[in-house]
Design an enzyme around this catalytic site. Sequence first.
Site, PDB file in Angstrom:
ATOM      1  N   ASN A 148      17.518  27.079  36.768  1.00 47.14           N
ATOM      2  CA  ASN A 148      16.999  25.753  36.432  1.00 47.14           C
ATOM      3  C   ASN A 148      15.832  25.335  37.326  1.00 47.14           C
ATOM      4  OD1 ASN A 148      18.467  25.317  38.747  1.00 47.14           O
ATOM      5  ND2 ASN A 148      19.934  23.896  37.836  1.00 47.14           N
ATOM      6  N   ARG A 286      17.819  17.760  48.143  1.00 49.48           N
ATOM      7  CA  ARG A 286      19.136  17.240  48.514  1.00 49.48           C
ATOM      8  C   ARG A 286      18.963  15.883  49.197  1.00 49.48           C
ATOM      9  NH1 ARG A 286      20.448  20.191  45.271  1.00 49.48           N
ATOM     10  NH2 ARG A 286      22.004  21.882  45.305  1.00 49.48           N
ATOM     11  N   GLN A 315      27.468  12.727  46.415  1.00 45.01           N
ATOM     12  CA  GLN A 315      27.326  12.739  44.959  1.00 45.01           C
ATOM     13  C   GLN A 315      28.698  12.823  44.319  1.00 45.01           C
ATOM     14  OE1 GLN A 315      22.847  14.416  44.286  1.00 45.01           O
ATOM     15  NE2 GLN A 315      24.480  15.798  43.779  1.00 45.01           N
ATOM     16  N   HIS A 334      21.791  12.914  39.468  1.00 49.63           N
ATOM     17  CA  HIS A 334      21.347  14.295  39.678  1.00 49.63           C
ATOM     18  C   HIS A 334      21.353  15.044  38.348  1.00 49.63           C
ATOM     19  CE1 HIS A 334      21.578  18.082  42.469  1.00 49.63           C
ATOM     20  NE2 HIS A 334      20.561  18.106  41.639  1.00 49.63           N
TER      21      HIS A 334
END
Length: 386
Positions: A148, A286, A315, A334
Amino acid sequence: MAKVLCVLYPDPVTGYPPKYARDDVPKIEAYPNGQTVPSPQSPLGFKPGEMVGCVSGELGLRPYLEQHGHELVVTSDKDGADSMFDRHLVDADVVISQPFWPAYLTAERIARAKKLKLALTAGIGSDHVDLKAAAEHGITVAEETYSNSISVAEHVVMMVLSLVRNYLPAHQYAVNGGWNIADCVSRSYDLEGMHFGTIAAGRIGIAVLRRLKPFDVKLHYHNRHRLAPEVEAELGLTYHDSPQSMVKVCDVVNLQTPLYPATQGMIDEKMLSQFKRGAYLINTARGALCDRDAIVRALQSGQLAGYAGDVWAPQPAPVDHPWRTMPRQGMTPHMSGSSLSAQARYAAGTLEILECFFEGRPIRPEYLIVDGGNLAGTGAKSYGLS
């Protein structure tokens, strides 16, 4: 028989499966560096373009695993001592998690997971795994490198333009029925001619640089390993031997460095003071690379003209996380690396890694983060254990 514990984000609130906007996704044969896309030998348990990254999607793994006699447990319940994740972790052989909804494999959890042999990231980024503890316990850590990367690079370009052109506030004026042109353009600039720099120019960082070159920006980068001279010449890159040197001259700064102890909190009050006043900061790497409250203060003071990212710490982010309400931000959950296109690749890669693991075949080096008690493959190039 092995027990595979898979932690995925919850289904759409409108129900599963969703009504898809398109009938298919383009078929990608190879990544920009020539690496081939995942190539499992078993049939995919899904049609590319379907949502497989959520709980009901199960990464399309159930047909393969059940055909071979393995148990699959899928949950989104990952936090707290009584979570489904913790209850099943004690006898799981394989744990699969995503960076978007990470099941944090801490040293304490790893110590309780006596049977765990493989920690697999569906996507890119294995910092939710304590890599040192995994190495000490002989656990293999793997991820679908490059699956990705371009998805995230495209998201970065979107965020850069959204901030610099003041798109989000302007769009809201239109939604609210207004025609406030002066208000919209009071913070709108051209990207053309600006200085753009990326801290880390790996797969995603270099993809961002390539996509921004046609915008006639001046491109800068800092990286642990300097890029080849021909790449620097092709893109007109200026190399900086430290992040501090780079941020002093850049109008837009992009973070793409992996998270490990040495990079945690690197964008703090001191570092932000070295940015040009009114710079923009993009972070799809991050959230913990940044000092949370220092970012808020920099936006409030005007030291930063904008901050956009889709990564948080922790998260999922709590409802009262200050990045949700700080001024001049373009935050998203995210999602950058979990487009339906990307899901097809990282789900296929997860299947390929599982096939290799169960059949005793080598896992591609580019997928390996920890193996045989040490950093390996991509992990040896990207991470540190201290």
